[in-house]
Design an enzyme around this catalytic site. Structure first.
Site, PDB file in Angstrom:
ATOM      1  N   HIS A   7       0.772  -1.193  -0.116  1.00 28.73           N
ATOM      2  CA  HIS A   7      -0.114   0.002   0.110  1.00 28.73           C
ATOM      3  C   HIS A   7       0.815   1.328   0.154  1.00 28.73           C
ATOM      4  O   HIS A   7       0.660   2.158  -1.133  1.00 28.73           O
ATOM      5  CB  HIS A   7      -0.847   0.024   1.149  1.00 28.73           C
ATOM      6  CG  HIS A   7      -1.880  -1.026   1.294  1.00 28.73           C
ATOM      7  ND1 HIS A   7      -1.714  -2.362   2.058  1.00 28.73           N
ATOM      8  CD2 HIS A   7      -3.080  -1.230   0.619  1.00 28.73           C
ATOM      9  CE1 HIS A   7      -2.743  -2.942   2.121  1.00 28.73           C
ATOM     10  NE2 HIS A   7      -3.468  -2.381   0.811  1.00 28.73           N
ATOM     11  N   ASP A  13      -3.741  -7.162  -7.589  1.00 31.00           N
ATOM     12  CA  ASP A  13      -5.235  -7.277  -8.092  1.00 31.00           C
ATOM     13  C   ASP A  13      -5.350  -7.121  -9.462  1.00 31.00           C
ATOM     14  O   ASP A  13      -6.067  -6.104 -10.036  1.00 31.00           O
ATOM     15  CB  ASP A  13      -6.107  -6.691  -7.248  1.00 31.00           C
ATOM     16  CG  ASP A  13      -5.760  -7.009  -5.811  1.00 31.00           C
ATOM     17  OD1 ASP A  13      -6.264  -8.058  -5.208  1.00 31.00           O
ATOM     18  OD2 ASP A  13      -5.380  -6.126  -5.212  1.00 31.00           O
TER      19      ASP A  13
HETATM   20  O1  PAF Z   1      -7.925  -3.399  -3.402  1.00 32.95           O
HETATM   21  C1  PAF Z   1      -8.829  -2.856  -2.451  1.00 32.95           C
HETATM   22  O2  PAF Z   1      -8.234  -2.913  -1.326  1.00 32.95           O
HETATM   23  C2  PAF Z   1     -10.241  -2.767  -2.575  1.00 32.95           C
HETATM   24  O3  PAF Z   1     -10.728  -3.702  -3.535  1.00 32.95           O
HETATM   25  C3  PAF Z   1     -10.495  -1.266  -2.909  1.00 32.95           C
HETATM   26  C4  PAF Z   1     -10.190  -1.132  -4.381  1.00 32.95           C
HETATM   27  C5  PAF Z   1     -10.100  -0.244  -1.965  1.00 32.95           C
HETATM   28  C6  PAF Z   1     -12.117  -0.993  -3.100  1.00 32.95           C
HETATM   29  O4  PAF Z   1     -12.608  -1.442  -2.074  1.00 32.95           O
END
Ligand code: PAF
Length: 281
Positions: free
Chosen positions: A37, A152
């Site tokens: 993140h 993802d």
């Molecule tokens: O990847 C994620 O953490 C979630 O799917 C997101 C993009 C924040 C949407 O809730």
């Protein structure tokens, strides 16, 4: 770092930046933040003057059999990590702020084709929930750019397709996956792994790598993917799917396709792990 949990205050803050002609980047998350993140925040800084992050555990993207209640929530630690990464504003809405009418009466965004199959098949309704909340968050923040992790991969394609189809004036920046030295992709779900499971979990990325090497020499995509699934299962994981796909459409790859992606998911104890690798032939 400014922390807000209501839409009006967020808009007021972001509008002030806009009036100064500043560019805004957005990183939506569900919290329980790790180095992956933070790499999104770092990337966001390269594309804008101000970086907004959100933490919202989105109920619409969880299936009935998926345990949203026990999804790890670590707000204090997350806030510190975001502040240390020079995030300018953190938006932490409650479900009532995002879905004031509840989920049943809420309009939704359905992205056809790229939402189907793979995680879309294993988790029915998941991508509708993702597209809907990301669309709402985009409308709330109105960023110039938004960063999403390539771990993802299907989610990134769903969001890019939504942005294209609905003419949203937002640049989507895909950010490479951050991995453990073992190759295991960083994920909040890795928290569910025991010490023993952490030893076998890298079999997923290792076998995706193996498959990537094989398809450079042999176009029996289906047979090779089956072999990779067996290897993953033999390592002690339970393969959900492993497929070789066209990197843009996510359709099963044909012999002539050159831009490919290997998409895979496997269960390891309580965790469902996903991973992928782009391969250009
Ligand atoms: O990847 C994620 O953490 C979630 O799917 C997101 C993009 C924040 C949407 O809730």
């Amino acid at each position: 770092m400014i922390v807000v949990n209501d839409i009006a205050t967020l808009r007021k803050e972001v509008n002030q930046w806009r009036l100064q002609g500043l560019k805004v980047a957005f990183v939506p998350t569900m919290g329980n933040l790790h180095a992956g993140h933070i790499s999104l925040i770092t990337e966001a800084h390269k594309h804008a003057d101000k970086v907004v992050a959100s933490i919202f555990v989105n109920p619409m993207q969880f299936g009935q059999n998926e345990d949203i209640e026990n999804y790890p929530r670590t707000l204090a630690a997350d806030q510190k990590k975001l502040a240390d990464a020079d995030t300018d504003l953190l938006f932490t809405p409650t479900p009532a702020v995002i879905y004031p009418k509840g989920l049943d009466k809420q309009s939704f965004v359905e992205v056809p084709q790229v939402s189907e199959g793979y995680c879309g098949e294993s988790r029915p309704g998941h991508f509708r929930g993702v597209a809907t909340v990301v669309c709402k968050l985009f409308n709330i923040v109105q960023p110039d750019v938004a960063c999403f992790g390539l771990k993802d991969f299907q989610q990134v394609q769903v969001i890019q397709t939504m942005v294209d189809d609905l003419s949203m004036p937002i640049d989507i920046i895909p950010v490479p996956t951050v991995r453990e030295p073992s190759g295991l992709a960083l994920s909040s779900r890795n928290n569910y792994l025991t010490e023993e499971e952490l030893k076998i979990a890298p079999a997923l990325s290792q076998n995706i790598q193996w498959l990537a090497e094989q398809i450079k020499q042999d176009n029996d995509f289906i047979g090779l993917a089956k072999q990779a699934a067996n290897f993953i299962n033999n390592a002690g994981l339970k393969t959900d799917y492993i497929h070789i796909c066209h990197a843009k459409t996510l359709q099963p790859a044909s012999e002539d396709d050159k831009e490919l992606v290997i998409l895979a998911a496997a269960h390891c104890g309580k965790a469902r792990l996903i991973d992928n690798l782009q391969v250009n032939l």
